[in-house]
Design a protein around this motif. Structure first.
Motif, mmCIF file in Angstrom:
data_model
loop_
_atom_site.group_PDB
_atom_site.id
_atom_site.type_symbol
_atom_site.label_atom_id
_atom_site.label_comp_id
_atom_site.label_asym_id
_atom_site.label_seq_id
_atom_site.Cartn_x
_atom_site.Cartn_y
_atom_site.Cartn_z
ATOM 1 N N LYS A 149 0.807 -1.216 0.000
ATOM 2 C CA LYS A 149 0.000 0.000 0.000
ATOM 3 C C LYS A 149 0.843 1.272 0.000
ATOM 4 C CE LYS A 149 -3.863 2.240 2.263
ATOM 5 N NZ LYS A 149 -4.821 2.215 3.353
ATOM 6 N N TYR A 150 1.933 1.281 0.726
ATOM 7 C CA TYR A 150 2.723 2.501 0.864
ATOM 8 C C TYR A 150 4.102 2.404 0.234
ATOM 9 C CZ TYR A 150 -0.891 3.318 4.347
ATOM 10 O OH TYR A 150 -2.091 3.458 4.981
ATOM 11 N N TYR B 106 6.414 3.451 -2.543
ATOM 12 C CA TYR B 106 6.486 4.470 -3.577
ATOM 13 C C TYR B 106 7.886 4.488 -4.170
ATOM 14 C CZ TYR B 106 2.354 6.104 -1.062
ATOM 15 O OH TYR B 106 1.135 6.185 -0.447
ATOM 16 N N TYR C 206 3.067 10.765 6.539
ATOM 17 C CA TYR C 206 1.626 10.943 6.353
ATOM 18 C C TYR C 206 1.227 10.542 4.951
ATOM 19 C CZ TYR C 206 0.978 13.633 10.625
ATOM 20 O OH TYR C 206 0.887 14.021 11.938
ATOM 21 N N THR C 207 0.051 9.990 4.833
ATOM 22 C CA THR C 207 -0.576 9.779 3.537
ATOM 23 C C THR C 207 -2.070 10.009 3.735
ATOM 24 O OG1 THR C 207 -0.819 8.346 1.611
ATOM 25 C CG2 THR C 207 -0.812 7.267 3.748
ATOM 26 N N GLY C 208 -2.659 10.762 2.841
ATOM 27 C CA GLY C 208 -4.077 11.096 2.979
ATOM 28 C C GLY C 208 -4.383 11.864 4.247
ATOM 29 N N GLY C 209 -3.410 12.610 4.759
ATOM 30 C CA GLY C 209 -3.612 13.397 5.968
ATOM 31 C C GLY C 209 -3.544 12.613 7.258
ATOM 32 N N THR C 210 -3.178 11.338 7.170
ATOM 33 C CA THR C 210 -3.126 10.465 8.345
ATOM 34 C C THR C 210 -1.716 9.917 8.510
ATOM 35 O OG1 THR C 210 -5.403 9.797 7.900
ATOM 36 C CG2 THR C 210 -4.130 8.401 9.396
#
Length: 122
Positions: free
Chosen positions: A38-39, A41, A106-110
């Protein structure tokens, strides 16, 4: 979650950059973060420079927790990929790992959770 940036010399084709990116994403799953996608990159960019004098450079930003053996395995895979795709010797590749606490990612503000090996996940 690693965030991996690979900087290659100017003129590398889009096809080669896509292949390097895809192969490094696969290498992450085999080395640093099995089963986590998921994370993950990976980006490839170009810079003015020559092989062995500052290029290629690979920045790996991640949450703490991976063993030195996992990191070394990723470096070995990246070296293999860059040799295969760009004929770059491993001594001409610079890899820098930066570990920052999960609350700094952070991703998506979380913020991301603390990293744990896949074997410890539910």
């Amino acid at each position: 979650m690693p965030l991996i940036r690979v900087v290659v010399p100017e003129g590398v084709s889009t096809g080669k950059k896509n292949k390097i990116r895809t192969e490094i994403k696969d290498a992450v799953l085999r080395t640093l973060a099995p089963k986590e996608t998921k994370y993950d990159y990976v980006s490839i960019s170009e810079a003015l420079g020559v092989v062995g004098d500052g290029l290629p450079v690979v920045d790996v930003d991640l949450r703490p927790g991976r063993s030195s053996e996992r990191k070394k395995a990723l470096v070995d895979e990246i070296s293999r990929i860059l040799f295969k795709e760009l004929n770059v010797k491993e001594e001409d590749i610079y890899v820098l790992f930066r570990e920052n606490p999960a609350e700094n990612h952070y991703t998506g503000g979380t913020p991301l959770p603390e990293w744990k090996p896949a074997s410890e996940l539910d």
